[in-house]
Design an enzyme around this catalytic site. Structure first.
Site, PDB file in Angstrom:
ATOM      1  N   SER A 196      31.057  -7.120  26.089  1.00  0.00           N
ATOM      2  CA  SER A 196      31.693  -7.523  27.356  1.00  0.00           C
ATOM      3  C   SER A 196      32.005  -6.306  28.225  1.00  0.00           C
ATOM      4  CB  SER A 196      32.960  -8.339  27.097  1.00  0.00           C
ATOM      5  OG  SER A 196      33.788  -7.711  26.145  1.00  0.00           O
ATOM      6  N   HIS A 231      30.388 -12.549  19.655  1.00  0.00           N
ATOM      7  CA  HIS A 231      31.396 -11.707  20.310  1.00  0.00           C
ATOM      8  C   HIS A 231      32.680 -12.532  20.463  1.00  0.00           C
ATOM      9  CE1 HIS A 231      32.972  -8.444  22.550  1.00  0.00           C
ATOM     10  NE2 HIS A 231      32.397  -8.636  23.725  1.00  0.00           N
ATOM     11  N   HIS A 240      31.676  -6.079  11.474  1.00  0.00           N
ATOM     12  CA  HIS A 240      31.798  -5.443  12.798  1.00  0.00           C
ATOM     13  C   HIS A 240      30.651  -4.467  13.008  1.00  0.00           C
ATOM     14  CE1 HIS A 240      33.555  -3.413  16.278  1.00  0.00           C
ATOM     15  NE2 HIS A 240      34.208  -4.545  16.434  1.00  0.00           N
ATOM     16  N   ARG A 281      43.439  -4.341  14.849  1.00  0.00           N
ATOM     17  CA  ARG A 281      43.856  -5.451  15.731  1.00  0.00           C
ATOM     18  C   ARG A 281      44.088  -6.712  14.892  1.00  0.00           C
ATOM     19  NH1 ARG A 281      38.888  -5.631  19.664  1.00  0.00           N
ATOM     20  NH2 ARG A 281      37.910  -5.617  17.593  1.00  0.00           N
ATOM     21  N   ASP A 333      38.996 -11.286  15.369  1.00  0.00           N
ATOM     22  CA  ASP A 333      38.895 -12.730  15.554  1.00  0.00           C
ATOM     23  C   ASP A 333      39.263 -13.533  14.313  1.00  0.00           C
ATOM     24  OD1 ASP A 333      37.937 -12.631  18.233  1.00  0.00           O
ATOM     25  OD2 ASP A 333      36.046 -11.895  17.440  1.00  0.00           O
TER      26      ASP A 333
HETATM   27  N1  AMX Z   1      28.846 -13.159   7.532  1.00  0.00           N
HETATM   28  C1  AMX Z   1      27.593 -13.207   7.050  1.00  0.00           C
HETATM   29  N2  AMX Z   1      26.678 -12.242   7.243  1.00  0.00           N
HETATM   30  C2  AMX Z   1      27.084 -11.168   7.928  1.00  0.00           C
HETATM   31  C3  AMX Z   1      28.389 -11.015   8.415  1.00  0.00           C
HETATM   32  C4  AMX Z   1      29.289 -12.084   8.221  1.00  0.00           C
HETATM   33  N3  AMX Z   1      30.521 -12.067   8.685  1.00  0.00           N
HETATM   34  N4  AMX Z   1      28.480  -9.833   9.047  1.00  0.00           N
HETATM   35  C5  AMX Z   1      27.260  -9.252   8.966  1.00  0.00           C
HETATM   36  N5  AMX Z   1      26.422 -10.061   8.279  1.00  0.00           N
HETATM   37  C6  AMX Z   1      25.000  -9.862   8.047  1.00  0.00           C
HETATM   38  C7  AMX Z   1      24.290  -9.815   9.403  1.00  0.00           C
HETATM   39  O1  AMX Z   1      24.053 -11.154   9.903  1.00  0.00           O
HETATM   40  C8  AMX Z   1      23.034  -9.058   9.066  1.00  0.00           C
HETATM   41  O2  AMX Z   1      22.149  -9.945   8.441  1.00  0.00           O
HETATM   42  P1  AMX Z   1      20.559  -9.833   8.685  1.00  0.00           P
HETATM   43  O3  AMX Z   1      20.193  -8.475   8.150  1.00  0.00           O
HETATM   44  O4  AMX Z   1      20.018 -10.971   7.909  1.00  0.00           O
HETATM   45  O5  AMX Z   1      20.345  -9.951  10.160  1.00  0.00           O
HETATM   46  C9  AMX Z   1      23.543  -8.060   8.032  1.00  0.00           C
HETATM   47  O6  AMX Z   1      24.771  -8.603   7.507  1.00  0.00           O
HETATM   48  C10 AMX Z   1      23.843  -6.682   8.603  1.00  0.00           C
HETATM   49  O7  AMX Z   1      24.726  -6.826   9.690  1.00  0.00           O
HETATM   50  P2  AMX Z   1      25.695  -5.619  10.113  1.00  0.00           P
HETATM   51  O8  AMX Z   1      24.848  -4.443  10.444  1.00  0.00           O
HETATM   52  O9  AMX Z   1      26.758  -5.440   9.091  1.00  0.00           O
HETATM   53  O10 AMX Z   1      26.409  -6.224  11.375  1.00  0.00           O
HETATM   54  P3  AMX Z   1      25.918  -6.165  12.902  1.00  0.00           P
HETATM   55  O11 AMX Z   1      26.362  -4.868  13.476  1.00  0.00           O
HETATM   56  O12 AMX Z   1      24.492  -6.525  13.029  1.00  0.00           O
HETATM   57  O13 AMX Z   1      26.760  -7.365  13.509  1.00  0.00           O
HETATM   58  C11 AMX Z   1      28.659  -8.738  13.786  1.00  0.00           C
HETATM   59  C12 AMX Z   1      28.147  -7.296  13.662  1.00  0.00           C
HETATM   60  C13 AMX Z   1      30.134  -8.715  14.199  1.00  0.00           C
HETATM   61  C14 AMX Z   1      27.866  -9.488  14.877  1.00  0.00           C
HETATM   62  C15 AMX Z   1      28.484  -9.438  12.397  1.00  0.00           C
HETATM   63  O14 AMX Z   1      29.270  -8.790  11.443  1.00  0.00           O
HETATM   64  C16 AMX Z   1      28.803 -10.921  12.444  1.00  0.00           C
HETATM   65  O15 AMX Z   1      27.934 -11.735  12.774  1.00  0.00           O
HETATM   66  N6  AMX Z   1      30.097 -11.298  12.123  1.00  0.00           N
HETATM   67  C17 AMX Z   1      30.515 -12.673  12.240  1.00  0.00           C
HETATM   68  C18 AMX Z   1      30.804 -13.015  13.696  1.00  0.00           C
HETATM   69  C19 AMX Z   1      32.043 -12.300  14.206  1.00  0.00           C
HETATM   70  O16 AMX Z   1      33.063 -12.264  13.550  1.00  0.00           O
HETATM   71  N7  AMX Z   1      31.951 -11.756  15.441  1.00  0.00           N
HETATM   72  C20 AMX Z   1      33.103 -11.115  16.109  1.00  0.00           C
HETATM   73  C21 AMX Z   1      32.998  -9.603  16.134  1.00  0.00           C
HETATM   74  C22 AMX Z   1      34.160  -8.983  16.907  1.00  0.00           C
HETATM   75  C23 AMX Z   1      34.034  -9.293  18.354  1.00  0.00           C
HETATM   76  O17 AMX Z   1      33.141  -8.807  19.020  1.00  0.00           O
HETATM   77  N8  AMX Z   1      34.872 -10.118  18.876  1.00  0.00           N
END
Ligand code: AMX
Length: 436
Positions: free
Chosen positions: A240, A270, A316, A325, A371
């Site tokens: 964002s 996000h 994250h 946070r 979150d």
């Molecule tokens: N549950 C299941 N799998 C997860 C996970 C979770 N909470 N967090 C990461 N993974 C998986 C990813 O989907 C990815 O899988 P892939 O290789 O099959 O594509 C793998 O682990 C590696 O991911 P990463 O490098 O650790 O994370 P990223 O930097 O690609 O993504 C984020 C970060 C936040 C999008 C991811 O951890 C996620 O999807 N979390 C759940 C959604 C969430 O809580 N989002 C809010 C984040 C904070 C915000 O911006 N508000």
């Protein structure tokens, strides 16, 4: 306007430092980019500048150099409140120092003076279909305010580059002042019959927002202040903030730019994760008829992963520890609502899910992010319509991105335009690097 004078006073030194840095060291290398980073969302590519906040992967966010506990302890608070004035954080962001009580009151008064929303914004919102997501309404309302942009008008009239930050500050104060009324009206329109709620003028920005949402207990007012502070900024690279910065870098005004930022906040990876995280906890509650055993939760989490789902609120892109946070909200919940059943599930999830994610071995950070718990607190205090939660996030996020936008103008940051390459080009680069 005192805050404008103070900003004008601190700017020359920063402009000089940046000019010196660019002149003497502009060609110093600060990082490199791998093929993997180019494909994978530019993780960890060091190519943005902000002094407003910094996220250390192993410590979490610092606002202007201060940790969250330091910020909460050092910002002035309204009488009888546990959490600080949000206006104090805005002062810290803009000026770079903790404000005095008088400094804070000046910011809060600026906001009060500018807080009304034009009638046509209400008309725009009322014209939308009843099933519109609150984030679509929020982004549309911000965009509609663009007609009042001081920056756009002054740009048309003609101004020098050095002056850009002044109308950007005007617009940013106007925008942030109006957010409680806009968000509260969206809440009323979607879930409470659409009656316009007048501002609770005797209260500070955070207290007023809570009051306009119809919840004026001291605890919810404090939670609203805390929520806005915690969600305000997470350095420049988050989606964002980055979307806002990119849009503003074309000399779009803050309304166009922040509407763009909100559109990226609306995604489930996000800002939407907060509503998804609460949904996850409520599903657990419903499935097990209350707080499950550790073992049952363990298997439940595994089933979700096996079904290809992410566990919202965990992981994250930058952090490698539990998000401070998250911790600040967790501590608030522990103090004020320890017996809440959904909070008890959130506590259990905090224990079990990181173990499951570690076992799965994919997520680089198995710990909770901001979150994981914000929805639990809102739900407890009575905001039960969880598709509204991302709007609450957006209200807070505006504080950081608007302050950043003012500083980006002040330091003359130009149009952002990274370079792209084709896949054959990357294959060629890889081939040469490997000497094949
Ligand atoms: N549950 C299941 N799998 C997860 C996970 C979770 N909470 N967090 C990461 N993974 C998986 C990813 O989907 C990815 O899988 P892939 O290789 O099959 O594509 C793998 O682990 C590696 O991911 P990463 O490098 O650790 O994370 P990223 O930097 O690609 O993504 C984020 C970060 C936040 C999008 C991811 O951890 C996620 O999807 N979390 C759940 C959604 C969430 O809580 N989002 C809010 C984040 C904070 C915000 O911006 N508000």
């Amino acid at each position: 306007m005192p805050i404008k004078k103070k900003l004008a006073a601190v700017l020359p030194e920063w402009r000089e430092r940046v000019a010196k840095l660019l002149k003497e060291s502009g060609d110093v290398v600060i990082g490199e980019v791998t093929i993997s980073q180019a494909f994978h969302g530019m993780r960890d590519v060091k190519a943005l500048v902000t002094d407003i906040s910094y996220v250390d992967p192993n410590e979490g966010i610092r606002f202007r150099g201060y940790t969250i506990p330091e910020v909460l302890a050092n910002l002035p608070k309204p009488a009888g409140a546990e959490m600080p004035y949000v206006g104090g954080l805005y002062y810290l962001f803009l000026i770079g120092e903790f404000p005095t009580e008088a400094d804070v009151i000046e910011v809060e008064n600026e906001w009060k003076r500018r807080g009304e929303i034009p009638e046509f914004v209400i008309d725009v919102l009322q014209a939308m279909p009843p099933d519109a997501h609150p984030m679509m309404l929020f982004s549309s309302a911000i965009l509609a305010l663009q007609t009042g942009s001081v920056f756009a008008r002054r740009y048309q009239e003609g101004m020098t580059k050095d002056e850009y930050w002044e109308p950007m500050l005007e617009d940013s104060l106007n925008l942030t002042a109006k957010l409680p009324a806009i968000a509260a009206y969206i809440y009323s329109l979607k879930y409470r019959g659409g009656k316009f709620v007048p501002a609770c003028d005797e209260l500070d920005w955070g207290g007023n927002f809570a009051c306009m949402l119809g919840l004026s207990s001291q605890e919810y007012m404090d939670l609203t202040r805390l929520h806005a502070i915690l969600h305000s900024d997470h350095e420049s690279g988050n989606a964002s903030a980055h979307a806002t910065h990119l849009a503003a870098s074309t000399l779009s005004d803050i309304y166009y730019a922040y509407s763009a930022g909100l559109n990226s906040l609306a995604g489930p990876l996000h800002g939407l994760a907060n509503q998804e995280a609460l949904g996850w906890l409520l599903d657990v509650h419903q499935k097990f008829g209350g707080v499950p055993s550790e073992d049952k939760l363990y298997h439940y989490a595994w089933d979700k992963l096996k079904a290809g789902q992410v566990i919202p609120g965990y992981g994250h892109a930058v952090l490698r520890i539990p998000d401070p946070r998250f911790t600040a909200q967790y501590e608030y919940a522990l103090k004020h609502m320890p017996d809440d059943e959904i909070f008890q599930i959130a506590r259990l999830v905090r224990k079990v899910v990181p173990e499951v994610l570690i076992e799965q071995g994919k997520a680089k950070n198995p710990a909770p992010n901001v979150d994981a718990i914000s929805g639990t607190l809102q739900y407890h205090y009575g905001i039960r319509e969880f598709d509204f939660y991302t709007v609450l996030f957006g209200v807070g996020r505006a504080l950081g991105v608007t302050a950043n936008a003012v500083w980006a103008r002040a330091l003359g940051q130009p149009l952002e335009r990274p370079k792209s390459l084709t896949i054959p080009m990357l294959e060629e680069i890889a081939r040469k690097a490997k000497g094949s």
